[in-house]
Design a protein around this motif. Structure first.
Motif, PDB file in Angstrom:
ATOM      1  N   GLY A  72      17.709 -81.196  -8.625  1.00 52.85           N
ATOM      2  CA  GLY A  72      18.923 -81.411  -9.356  1.00 52.85           C
ATOM      3  C   GLY A  72      20.111 -81.634  -8.580  1.00 52.85           C
ATOM      4  O   GLY A  72      20.884 -82.357  -9.056  1.00 52.85           O
ATOM      5  N   ALA A 128      22.487 -85.129  -8.817  1.00 56.80           N
ATOM      6  CA  ALA A 128      23.848 -84.884  -9.135  1.00 56.80           C
ATOM      7  C   ALA A 128      24.701 -85.721  -8.152  1.00 56.80           C
ATOM      8  O   ALA A 128      25.857 -86.186  -8.433  1.00 56.80           O
ATOM      9  N   ASP A 147      24.324 -89.187  -8.190  1.00 48.05           N
ATOM     10  CA  ASP A 147      25.222 -89.780  -9.539  1.00 48.05           C
ATOM     11  C   ASP A 147      26.609 -89.765  -9.104  1.00 48.05           C
ATOM     12  O   ASP A 147      27.366 -90.671  -9.619  1.00 48.05           O
ATOM     13  N   PHE A 148      27.098 -88.728  -8.462  1.00 45.02           N
ATOM     14  CA  PHE A 148      28.478 -88.834  -8.165  1.00 45.02           C
ATOM     15  C   PHE A 148      29.205 -90.028  -7.035  1.00 45.02           C
ATOM     16  O   PHE A 148      29.738 -90.695  -7.302  1.00 45.02           O
ATOM     17  N   ALA A 158      34.552 -87.251 -13.047  1.00 46.56           N
ATOM     18  CA  ALA A 158      33.338 -86.822 -12.125  1.00 46.56           C
ATOM     19  C   ALA A 158      34.153 -85.893 -10.901  1.00 46.56           C
ATOM     20  O   ALA A 158      32.994 -84.911 -10.581  1.00 46.56           O
ATOM     21  N   THR A 190      34.564 -82.469 -12.290  1.00 50.62           N
ATOM     22  CA  THR A 190      33.443 -81.562 -12.496  1.00 50.62           C
ATOM     23  C   THR A 190      32.957 -81.147 -11.059  1.00 50.62           C
ATOM     24  O   THR A 190      32.617 -80.096 -11.207  1.00 50.62           O
ATOM     25  N   VAL A 191      32.980 -81.876 -10.057  1.00 47.77           N
ATOM     26  CA  VAL A 191      32.414 -81.651  -8.862  1.00 47.77           C
ATOM     27  C   VAL A 191      33.193 -80.285  -8.288  1.00 47.77           C
ATOM     28  O   VAL A 191      32.969 -79.649  -7.625  1.00 47.77           O
TER      29      VAL A 191
END
Length: 92
Positions: free
Chosen positions: A27, A31, A34-35, A69, A72-73
């Motif tokens: 996961g 992630a 994707d980032f 993004a 969020t990170v």
């Protein structure tokens, strides 16, 4: 004096440093990938806008996605650091 060639070379070297690490849970790796893809899309859109090959609207849209993004990170990183600090405060 910093030239555009020096800046581009430094940027290219820094990209390897922020690549997703190997050996992480699935996961987390997904992630991070994707980032990295979102950030790569911003690079492509910015380069296209500078050379006149892409639309300015596309650039603005990709920058907005990258901002979300990144926020969020950063929020996830803050929670991980907070949890780590809480573990350190636990009595042994």
């Amino acid at each position: 004096m910093i030239t555009s060639t020096i800046a581009a070379t430094a940027y290219d070297r820094a990209r390897d440093a922020v690549a997703p690490a190997q050996g992480l849970p699935q996961g987390v790796t997904a992630a991070a990938s994707d980032f990295a893809k979102v950030m790569e899309q911003v690079d492509v859109a910015a380069s296209g806008a500078m050379t006149g090959k892409s639309d300015t609207h596309e650039l603005v849209q990709s920058i907005a996605q990258a901002e979300i993004a990144l926020e969020t990170v950063v929020a996830i990183r803050d929670k991980v650091v907070e949890a780590y600090q809480e573990i350190l405060r636990m009595p042994v």
